[in-house]
Design an enzyme around this catalytic site. Structure first.
Site, PDB file in Angstrom:
ATOM      1  N   ASN A 277      -1.733  -2.744  15.934  1.00 37.47           N
ATOM      2  CA  ASN A 277      -1.746  -3.368  14.615  1.00 37.47           C
ATOM      3  C   ASN A 277      -0.620  -2.769  13.777  1.00 37.47           C
ATOM      4  O   ASN A 277      -0.508  -1.558  13.669  1.00 37.47           O
ATOM      5  CB  ASN A 277      -3.113  -3.077  13.980  1.00 37.47           C
ATOM      6  CG  ASN A 277      -3.145  -3.400  12.495  1.00 37.47           C
ATOM      7  OD1 ASN A 277      -2.553  -4.380  12.060  1.00 37.47           O
ATOM      8  ND2 ASN A 277      -3.841  -2.569  11.728  1.00 37.47           N
TER       9      ASN A 277
ATOM     10  N   LEU B 108       0.849  -1.189   0.000  1.00 38.16           N
ATOM     11  CA  LEU B 108       0.000   0.000   0.000  1.00 38.16           C
ATOM     12  C   LEU B 108       0.889   1.245   0.000  1.00 38.16           C
ATOM     13  O   LEU B 108       1.673   1.446   0.921  1.00 38.16           O
ATOM     14  CB  LEU B 108      -0.899   0.019   1.237  1.00 38.16           C
ATOM     15  CG  LEU B 108      -1.720  -1.250   1.489  1.00 38.16           C
ATOM     16  CD1 LEU B 108      -2.627  -1.056   2.698  1.00 38.16           C
ATOM     17  CD2 LEU B 108      -2.544  -1.619   0.258  1.00 38.16           C
ATOM     18  N   ALA B 109       0.768   2.033  -1.044  1.00 39.24           N
ATOM     19  CA  ALA B 109       1.637   3.216  -1.159  1.00 39.24           C
ATOM     20  C   ALA B 109       0.885   4.394  -1.783  1.00 39.24           C
ATOM     21  O   ALA B 109       1.477   5.238  -2.446  1.00 39.24           O
ATOM     22  CB  ALA B 109       2.869   2.875  -2.000  1.00 39.24           C
TER      23      ALA B 109
ATOM     24  N   ARG C 173      35.616  16.272  -7.610  1.00 36.83           N
ATOM     25  CA  ARG C 173      34.355  16.228  -8.344  1.00 36.83           C
ATOM     26  C   ARG C 173      34.388  15.137  -9.417  1.00 36.83           C
ATOM     27  O   ARG C 173      35.436  14.537  -9.661  1.00 36.83           O
ATOM     28  CB  ARG C 173      34.075  17.610  -8.924  1.00 36.83           C
ATOM     29  CG  ARG C 173      33.826  18.633  -7.807  1.00 36.83           C
ATOM     30  CD  ARG C 173      33.894  20.063  -8.304  1.00 36.83           C
ATOM     31  NE  ARG C 173      33.030  20.255  -9.460  1.00 36.83           N
ATOM     32  CZ  ARG C 173      33.157  21.267 -10.321  1.00 36.83           C
ATOM     33  NH1 ARG C 173      34.101  22.170 -10.163  1.00 36.83           N
ATOM     34  NH2 ARG C 173      32.336  21.370 -11.346  1.00 36.83           N
TER      35      ARG C 173
ATOM     36  N   ASN D 119      40.084  26.701 -17.529  1.00 41.07           N
ATOM     37  CA  ASN D 119      39.543  25.690 -18.448  1.00 41.07           C
ATOM     38  C   ASN D 119      38.312  26.172 -19.187  1.00 41.07           C
ATOM     39  O   ASN D 119      37.827  25.514 -20.078  1.00 41.07           O
ATOM     40  CB  ASN D 119      39.211  24.404 -17.688  1.00 41.07           C
ATOM     41  CG  ASN D 119      38.196  24.629 -16.585  1.00 41.07           C
ATOM     42  OD1 ASN D 119      38.168  25.697 -15.965  1.00 41.07           O
ATOM     43  ND2 ASN D 119      37.370  23.641 -16.332  1.00 41.07           N
ATOM     44  N   TYR D 120      37.820  27.353 -18.834  1.00 42.00           N
ATOM     45  CA  TYR D 120      36.521  27.801 -19.346  1.00 42.00           C
ATOM     46  C   TYR D 120      36.694  29.162 -19.987  1.00 42.00           C
ATOM     47  O   TYR D 120      37.131  30.112 -19.333  1.00 42.00           O
ATOM     48  CB  TYR D 120      35.561  27.871 -18.158  1.00 42.00           C
ATOM     49  CG  TYR D 120      34.135  28.231 -18.487  1.00 42.00           C
ATOM     50  CD1 TYR D 120      33.466  27.597 -19.538  1.00 42.00           C
ATOM     51  CD2 TYR D 120      33.450  29.178 -17.742  1.00 42.00           C
ATOM     52  CE1 TYR D 120      32.156  27.914 -19.820  1.00 42.00           C
ATOM     53  CE2 TYR D 120      32.135  29.505 -18.020  1.00 42.00           C
ATOM     54  CZ  TYR D 120      31.490  28.871 -19.065  1.00 42.00           C
ATOM     55  OH  TYR D 120      30.182  29.184 -19.339  1.00 42.00           O
TER      56      TYR D 120
ATOM     57  N   GLN E 207      -5.365   3.819  -7.152  1.00 39.34           N
ATOM     58  CA  GLN E 207      -6.513   4.001  -6.250  1.00 39.34           C
ATOM     59  C   GLN E 207      -7.359   5.167  -6.765  1.00 39.34           C
ATOM     60  O   GLN E 207      -6.828   6.167  -7.260  1.00 39.34           O
ATOM     61  CB  GLN E 207      -6.033   4.278  -4.817  1.00 39.34           C
ATOM     62  CG  GLN E 207      -7.168   4.220  -3.803  1.00 39.34           C
ATOM     63  CD  GLN E 207      -6.676   4.182  -2.367  1.00 39.34           C
ATOM     64  OE1 GLN E 207      -5.489   3.953  -2.118  1.00 39.34           O
ATOM     65  NE2 GLN E 207      -7.589   4.380  -1.426  1.00 39.34           N
TER      66      GLN E 207
ATOM     67  N   ALA F 180      57.444  30.917 -11.508  1.00 38.71           N
ATOM     68  CA  ALA F 180      56.384  31.388 -10.610  1.00 38.71           C
ATOM     69  C   ALA F 180      55.552  32.451 -11.314  1.00 38.71           C
ATOM     70  O   ALA F 180      56.090  33.312 -12.009  1.00 38.71           O
ATOM     71  CB  ALA F 180      56.993  31.961  -9.338  1.00 38.71           C
TER      72      ALA F 180
ATOM     73  N   ARG G 113       1.524  13.892   7.310  1.00 39.48           N
ATOM     74  CA  ARG G 113       2.301  14.233   8.498  1.00 39.48           C
ATOM     75  C   ARG G 113       3.777  14.490   8.199  1.00 39.48           C
ATOM     76  O   ARG G 113       4.499  15.024   9.017  1.00 39.48           O
ATOM     77  CB  ARG G 113       2.138  13.125   9.560  1.00 39.48           C
ATOM     78  CG  ARG G 113       0.745  13.103  10.178  1.00 39.48           C
ATOM     79  CD  ARG G 113       0.464  11.812  10.946  1.00 39.48           C
ATOM     80  NE  ARG G 113       0.041  10.731  10.051  1.00 39.48           N
ATOM     81  CZ  ARG G 113      -0.299   9.505  10.463  1.00 39.48           C
ATOM     82  NH1 ARG G 113      -0.246   9.195  11.744  1.00 39.48           N
ATOM     83  NH2 ARG G 113      -0.673   8.587   9.587  1.00 39.48           N
TER      84      ARG G 113
HETATM   85  C1  UD1 Z   1      -2.580   2.056   9.551  1.00 44.84           C
HETATM   86  C2  UD1 Z   1      -3.645   1.148  10.187  1.00 44.84           C
HETATM   87  C3  UD1 Z   1      -3.392   1.088  11.695  1.00 44.84           C
HETATM   88  C4  UD1 Z   1      -1.983   0.607  11.966  1.00 44.84           C
HETATM   89  C5  UD1 Z   1      -0.956   1.456  11.216  1.00 44.84           C
HETATM   90  C6  UD1 Z   1       0.403   0.805  11.330  1.00 44.84           C
HETATM   91  C7  UD1 Z   1      -5.662   1.393   8.860  1.00 44.84           C
HETATM   92  C8  UD1 Z   1      -7.015   1.984   8.774  1.00 44.84           C
HETATM   93  N1  UD1 Z   1      -4.950   1.679   9.925  1.00 44.84           N
HETATM   94  O1  UD1 Z   1      -2.782   3.365  10.080  1.00 44.84           O
HETATM   95  O2  UD1 Z   1      -4.328   0.201  12.284  1.00 44.84           O
HETATM   96  O3  UD1 Z   1      -1.741   0.646  13.361  1.00 44.84           O
HETATM   97  O4  UD1 Z   1      -1.282   1.552   9.824  1.00 44.84           O
HETATM   98  O5  UD1 Z   1       1.420   1.567  10.752  1.00 44.84           O
HETATM   99  O6  UD1 Z   1      -5.278   0.675   7.976  1.00 44.84           O
HETATM  100  N2  UD1 Z   1      -2.551   3.987   1.986  1.00 44.84           N
HETATM  101  C9  UD1 Z   1      -3.085   3.726   0.738  1.00 44.84           C
HETATM  102  N3  UD1 Z   1      -4.291   4.264   0.413  1.00 44.84           N
HETATM  103  C10 UD1 Z   1      -4.987   5.054   1.276  1.00 44.84           C
HETATM  104  C11 UD1 Z   1      -4.428   5.316   2.554  1.00 44.84           C
HETATM  105  C12 UD1 Z   1      -3.218   4.762   2.872  1.00 44.84           C
HETATM  106  O7  UD1 Z   1      -2.485   3.013  -0.069  1.00 44.84           O
HETATM  107  O8  UD1 Z   1      -6.067   5.521   0.906  1.00 44.84           O
HETATM  108  C13 UD1 Z   1      -1.232   3.438   2.312  1.00 44.84           C
HETATM  109  C14 UD1 Z   1      -0.221   4.497   2.733  1.00 44.84           C
HETATM  110  O9  UD1 Z   1       0.523   4.968   1.632  1.00 44.84           O
HETATM  111  C15 UD1 Z   1       0.640   3.757   3.732  1.00 44.84           C
HETATM  112  C16 UD1 Z   1      -0.282   2.689   4.301  1.00 44.84           C
HETATM  113  O10 UD1 Z   1      -1.374   2.579   3.423  1.00 44.84           O
HETATM  114  O11 UD1 Z   1       1.750   3.134   3.113  1.00 44.84           O
HETATM  115  C17 UD1 Z   1      -0.752   3.055   5.706  1.00 44.84           C
HETATM  116  O12 UD1 Z   1      -1.471   4.267   5.631  1.00 44.84           O
HETATM  117  P1  UD1 Z   1      -1.432   5.331   6.805  1.00 44.84           P
HETATM  118  O13 UD1 Z   1      -2.295   6.475   6.435  1.00 44.84           O
HETATM  119  O14 UD1 Z   1      -0.039   5.623   7.185  1.00 44.84           O
HETATM  120  O15 UD1 Z   1      -2.163   4.490   7.949  1.00 44.84           O
HETATM  121  P2  UD1 Z   1      -2.048   4.692   9.502  1.00 44.84           P
HETATM  122  O16 UD1 Z   1      -2.879   5.845   9.907  1.00 44.84           O
HETATM  123  O17 UD1 Z   1      -0.622   4.720   9.889  1.00 44.84           O
HETATM  124 CA    CA Z   2       1.351   4.751   8.778  1.00 47.64          CA
END
Ligand code: UD1
Ligand code: CA
Length: 483
Positions: free
Chosen positions: A182, A17-18, A345, A398-399, A84, A435, A24
């Site tokens: 979690n 998930l990215a 460099r 040089n330039y 997404q 020199a 933040r």
């Molecule tokens: C999430 C978990 C939380 C856990 C924590 C651990 C959920 C709802 N919560 O919270 O329980 O303790 O991770 O680190 O899952 N992302 C997406 N699509 C989105 C939102 C996020 O791909 O719409 C990806 C972000 O890029 C990230 C990951 O999911 O890599 C986690 O998202 P983030 O917003 O950091 O979740 P947390 O609030 O940390």
């Molecule tokens: Ca997170």
């Protein structure tokens, strides 16, 4: 916890998930592209994901989509890119990723967060094995961190089974007391997960589809949900802001340095030393305090680096010393010495037993064996022959304001202090410069080049023109004492 080979060889897919915004971090760069030890957070996660040898690897993208996709394809060219849509949340991300996996795939799915970089594949594999031996529908990785604030809390029933996860912002006072969090890393059965994500809603404090809600959904439906508690909580720490980024960097640096120390590298002060993961070091290398080694840097045995040096994409061969130096893309050969206060460099080669000394900048130039530029010089676009000594304060011009030109200096040349080489220009083997020479024309082998007008002294000039000044008084005194 590793089970028999038959079980671990079942089909596996990894979903990373990215797509999150990473608010933040307060950054113009995607959170998952911020670096730890020279590698983006997402690169660490993809390396771990690849080590699990999954059949399919899917990455969910949205914010900074193209930049993130570029990094994904660098690390895993055949990754499935999942875009997404504008429904937010980790649950939506998983839903779309599951839909993007080939329909024939019926194995287990490991879900990882792009912002949990220190987790290793052995730990995940152990959880996959546990998931399979328990026959669970969902297994989450949990831990008890020093400070659980901000994480989702793991809810267990009296028997210890996981019955749900509640996010910090939705938790009541009692739930906030729970210390088991979690981690955001899961193993799930594809079919069960597919069914569970379909029922997710956005009715929560953040208005997002929470992936974590599938824990409760599956548990209520009578499916097995397990939680594997990982003892080393740092493995599972997520990076949400720059404080956590620097803490993870400190942890990774300590581990990297420890690894090199055990392989025979002396690191005088680990606290002030940074080594990218891409760097290669040999036994009996010494790193003095304040050294940063970055990119494709390689240091051979018995070389000493530091104190206070930054080397990027730089090769240092054995027995060379590099003191208080900033170097980008240079090659420093055996027994050469560089510094203090040198700036190398790209394209610089310092030959075997060569020397680049104090306050010297070198760019795109080669020094052959034993060639020396010891003091206060700028050497750009030059080739300097073996055994040649460049006097203090040399400048390669040089330039010409539009184009760069080369300076070619033969072997065993001696140049006088403050020589200017107006490129393109050539000096033959064994030639000299006086020199202050400004060398504009070719110097034949063995010739002395002089270009400064003969000195003229105007006797008594100070006493006539600066009468009564301290200089005149001093001159007068010197004149008397001479007589
Ligand atoms: C999430 C978990 C939380 C856990 C924590 C651990 C959920 C709802 N919560 O919270 O329980 O303790 O991770 O680190 O899952 N992302 C997406 N699509 C989105 C939102 C996020 O791909 O719409 C990806 C972000 O890029 C990230 C990951 O999911 O890599 C986690 O998202 P983030 O917003 O950091 O979740 P947390 O609030 O940390
Ligand atoms: Ca997170």
């Amino acid at each position: 916890m590793r089970l028999n080979g038959g079980m671990t060889q079942q089909a596996l897919a990894v979903v990373v998930l990215a797509a999150g915004q990473g608010t933040r971090m307060r950054s113009e760069t995607a959170k998952v592209l911020h670096e730890l030890s020279g590698i983006p957070l997402l690169g660490h996660v993809l390396a771990t994901a690849s080590a699990l040898q999954p059949e399919h690897l899917a990455v969910v993208l949205r914010h900074h989509r193209d930049a993130v996709a570029g990094v994904v394809t660098d690390y895993v060219p055949d990754a499935i890119l999942v875009d997404q849509d504008d429904i937010p949340g980790t649950g939506r991300a998983l839903e779309l990723a599951l839909a993007a996996l080939p329909s024939t795939f019926a194995g287990d799915v490991v879900v990882m967060s792009g912002d949990v970089p220190l987790l290793d594949s052995d730990t995940i594999q152990a959880v996959v094995d546990h998931h399979r031996s328990e026959g669970s529908a969902l297994t989450l990785m949990s831990t008890i961190p020093e400070d659980p604030t901000g994480y989702g809390r793991v809810i267990r029933n009296d028997r210890g089974d996981v019955t749900g996860v509640v996010e910090e912002s939705d938790a009541n006072a009692a739930e906030k007391q729970i210390t088991e969090i979690n981690s955001g890393v899961y193993v799930m059965n594809r079919a069960h997960a597919h069914a569970a994500v379909a029922g997710l809603t956005t009715t929560n404090s953040q208005g997002e589809k929470y992936l974590t809600d599938i824990a409760k959904a599956l548990s209520s439906a009578g499916q097995g949900v397990s939680g594997v508690l990982v003892e080393d909580s740092w493995l599972l720490e997520g990076i949400n802001d720059r404080v956590q980024l620097s803490e993870a960097q400190a942890r990774l640096t300590r581990m990297t340095i420890r690894g090199w120390q055990l392989l025979g590298v002396t690191v005088a002060d680990p606290a002030s030393t940074m080594i990218d993961l891409s760097v290669e070091l040999a036994p009996d290398v010494t790193l003095l305090p304040g050294v940063q080694l970055k990119g494709d840097t390689r240091i051979d045995s018995h070389a000493t680096i530091g104190p206070d040096s930054t080397l990027v994409d730089t090769i240092v061969e054995s027995h060379a010393t590099v003191v208080r130096t900033h170097s980008l893309g240079a090659h420093i050969c055996e027994h050469a010495s560089v510094g203090p206060f040198s700036y190398l460099r790209p394209g610089t080669v310092v030959g075997v037993e060569g020397k680049v000394g104090a306050f010297v900048e070198v760019k795109n130039s080669t020094l052959a064996r034993g060639a020396k530029v010891p003091h206060l010089s700028y050497i750009g676009d030059a080739d300097i022959g073996a055994g040649t000594n460049i006097g203090a304060g040399a400048i390669t011009a040089n330039y010409d304001g539009e184009t760069k030109h080369r300076t070619t200096i033969g072997s065993q040349v001696r140049t006088g202090s403050h020589t200017v080489f107006v490129a393109p220009v050539e000096l033959g083997d064994g030639s000299y410069t006086a020199a202050g020479a400004v060398v504009r024309r070719r110097v034949e082998p063995g010739a002395l080049a002089m270009s400064v007008a003969p000195q003229r002294n105007l006797e008594g000039w100070v006493e006539h023109n600066r009468e009564g000044s301290p200089a005149a008084i001093a001159a007068k005194k010197a004149g008397k004492s001479k007589k």
